[in-house]
Design an enzyme around this catalytic site. Structure first.
Site, PDB file in Angstrom:
ATOM      1  N   MET A   1      22.381  49.330  44.316  1.00 22.37           N
ATOM      2  CA  MET A   1      23.344  48.835  45.325  1.00 22.37           C
ATOM      3  C   MET A   1      22.822  47.516  45.914  1.00 22.37           C
ATOM      4  O   MET A   1      23.474  46.506  45.844  1.00 22.37           O
ATOM      5  CB  MET A   1      23.493  49.890  46.411  1.00 22.37           C
ATOM      6  N   CYS A   2      21.635  47.520  46.455  1.00 22.30           N
ATOM      7  CA  CYS A   2      20.942  46.354  47.032  1.00 22.30           C
ATOM      8  C   CYS A   2      21.651  45.806  48.277  1.00 22.30           C
ATOM      9  O   CYS A   2      22.859  45.842  48.401  1.00 22.30           O
ATOM     10  CB  CYS A   2      20.758  45.220  46.045  1.00 22.30           C
ATOM     11  N   GLY A   3      20.856  45.342  49.205  1.00 22.62           N
ATOM     12  CA  GLY A   3      21.386  44.759  50.430  1.00 22.62           C
ATOM     13  C   GLY A   3      20.819  43.367  50.646  1.00 22.62           C
ATOM     14  O   GLY A   3      19.653  43.105  50.347  1.00 22.62           O
ATOM     15  N   ARG A  32      21.061  50.479  51.742  1.00 25.22           N
ATOM     16  CA  ARG A  32      21.547  49.927  50.473  1.00 25.22           C
ATOM     17  C   ARG A  32      20.414  49.760  49.464  1.00 25.22           C
ATOM     18  O   ARG A  32      20.675  49.647  48.268  1.00 25.22           O
ATOM     19  CB  ARG A  32      22.205  48.557  50.703  1.00 25.22           C
TER      20      ARG A  32
END
Lengths: 297, 240
Positions: A1-3, A32
């Site tokens: 997902m990564c933020g 995330r």
């Protein structure tokens, strides 16, 4: 997902608050990407004094500062700060010279950031804990960004953390994946570009760095990236005086931009922006697919 | 649940998300002890008021995050601020009203009910809508109403590129500029029954002033499916 989060402060009165604001933003994207995080700050003169270079190193051996000093022609003082898995060296030389000295003194170590105004930290663990490790809250400066990673394309290691900082005072953070990074890497290698990893994001960072080195401005470099790279991406790219956001043409990776007379901010989602001063008066929008948004200092 | 709620007038309870988690809020909303709820300090939290089954009113005072009021069945959900992706996703019935803007995929796959967004909606508004009515006071982003199967989408502002790609039986009304139309989406004539439908939808969405203004109504255009993709043949492969 990564933020992703990024904050570009226009009002110097806010510079002492950069770290506190970034820390709160980071908390909003921790879920995330809970496995690791990287943080970069611009303009903290206690971390990178005026006229000095700062180089961030992973896998630094003991005594690196002394070994690096011995590599430098005029043997200037080399200061060393250890923050978790990252070691930051500073010295009154050019960043490229300091980075070359690190490579010579400790070939097994990896340089993950260099500049005259920029300090990069990377590490594995909960992003909120890493913020403590990096003393993020005490940071002063005019710009900062961070990335919380949910690893998909390569292992959970400090080296796999974003930002990828492969040019002086440049950073790139990415949420998504590139499908044609291998062929672009081969082309860049043919042009003499050297890579540190097989990470797809590094290819984008090297591409932008070579584009900027060839004289493109940030906006043009990212437009060219959009014509060359396939895949899903939201990117935030920062330089010594710039802050830019771009998404791919399908734009399935989230991004929110908030623009205020005192600052510009972007984050993967709105909840990371709720604590910014004057957020209720900010113009908040989602970047259009394929369009480059850029701000200059 | 007494710790969560402060009864105000016997039928309204206030839940402050500064001290209570969304999971606890939603547990209360799934077995409501009041007919009206006020939710304070949402600060972009995800999944607020998801899965409300009873005919209760939920007033969110501030900005909500992802999937607000998803799968709504009987609730009347009002959000004072903006909402993140997937507001009213898969709503079955009831009403959801957003006073600010909505992020991507507003009303995605929703089967029924009414979603009103007073501000703008981002990309993919009404993607795969299956019977919901969506009324947007402002503009919507690209790739909206993709594979929309049933329901009505009213846009008082502009629509981005790729509108109604591969649309089935949903109807789209747009007052402002329309970017490119997606595959199999075409403009269709506005007849009296469509004007009447538009008036009903604007009125239901609380936009009575627009519904009663002939100049505003004259500005709307109607879009829908050309139905050339219903029976796919090799001659139509060029549509993609």
């Amino acid at each position: 997902m990564c933020g992703i989060i990024g904050l570009h402060l226009r009002d110097p009165d806010l510079h002492p608050q950069l770290g506190r604001l970034l820390e709160e933003m980071l908390a909003g994207v921790t879920e995330r990407g809970p496995d690791s995080a990287g943080i970069a700050v611009y303009g903290d003169r206690r971390r990178c004094p005026e006229g000095h270079a700062a180089v961030s190193v992973l896998g630094a051996p003991a005594g690196l500062a002394d070994a690096v000093r011995d590599q430098l022609a005029r043997r200037p003082a080399v200061a060393s700060e250890v923050a978790g898995e990252t070691t930051v060296l500073t010295a009154q030389v050019a960043p490229e010279e300091l980075a070359t000295a690190v490579a010579a003194a400790a070939p097994e170590a990896l340089v993950v950031g260099s500049g005259t105004d920029l300090v990069v930290y990377k590490g594995v663990g909960n992003p909120n804990d890493l913020a403590e490790t990096y003393h993020l809250r005490d940071t002063h400066g005019w710009q900062g960004l961070a990335h919380t990673r949910m690893a998909t394309e390569s292992a959970i290691t400090p080296e796999g953390c974003h930002p990828f900082s492969v040019g002086r005072d440049q950073c790139l953070v990415h949420n998504g994946s590139f499908s044609n990074h291998a062929s672009i890497r081969r082309e860049l290698r043919r042009q003499g570009v050297v890579f540190d990893s097989e990470n797809d994001t590094e290819v984008a960072a090297r591409y932008v760095a070579s584009s900027l080195a060839a004289g493109d401005d940030l906006e043009k470099a990212l437009r060219r990236l959009g014509e060359t790279f396939d895949g899903f991406y939201t990117l935030l790219v920062t330089t010594a005086d710039g802050f830019a956001v771009v998404r791919d043409e399908i734009a399935c990776k989230p991004a929110v931009i908030a623009e205020h007379p005192r600052w510009v901010a972007m984050a993967s989602e709105f909840r990371a922006l709720t604590g910014l001063p004057g957020i209720d008066e900010a113009r908040i929008f989602e970047p259009e697919p394929g369009k480059v948004y850029a701000w200059q200092r | 649940m007494a710790a969560l709620s402060t009864p105000n007038d016997g039928s309204t309870r206030t839940i402050d998300l500064a001290g209570v988690g969304v999971r606890e809020l939603n547990s209360e909303l799934h077995e409501p002890g009041a007919t009206r709820y006020v939710v304070d300090n949402p600060r972009g939290a995800h999944s607020i008021a998801v899965g409300v089954n009873d005919e209760i009113e939920v007033h969110v005072r501030g900005d909500a995050g992802y999937f607000c009021a998803g799968m709504n069945q009987g609730g009347t959900v009002l959000v004072d601020g903006s909402v993140g992706p997937g507001v009213a996703e898969n709503m079955m019935s009831g009403t959801v009203r957003v006073c600010g803007d909505a992020s991507q995929s507003a009303g995605a796959t929703a089967h029924g009910g009414l979603l009103t967004i007073e501000g703008n909606a981002s990309m993919r508004c009404g993607i795969s809508m299956k019977g919901v009515d969506i009324v947007v006071g402002g503009s919507i982003g690209p790739m909206s109403a993709f594979m929309a199967q049933a329901g009505r989408l009213v846009v008082c502002g502009d629509a981005g590129d790729g509108l109604g790609d591969s649309i089935y039986e949903a109807r789209i009304y747009v007052a402002g500029k329309v970017g490119t139309l997606g595959a199999d989406c075409v403009e269709k004539p506005m007849r009296s029954e469509h004007r009447a439908e538009l008036i009903d939808l604007l009125t239901a969405a609380g936009m009575g002033e627009k519904a009663s203004d002939p100049v505003v109504l004259d500005g709307f255009r109607r879009f829908g499916s050309a139905r050339s993709l219903y029976h796919f043949t090799s001659e139509q492969s060029g549509s993609y």
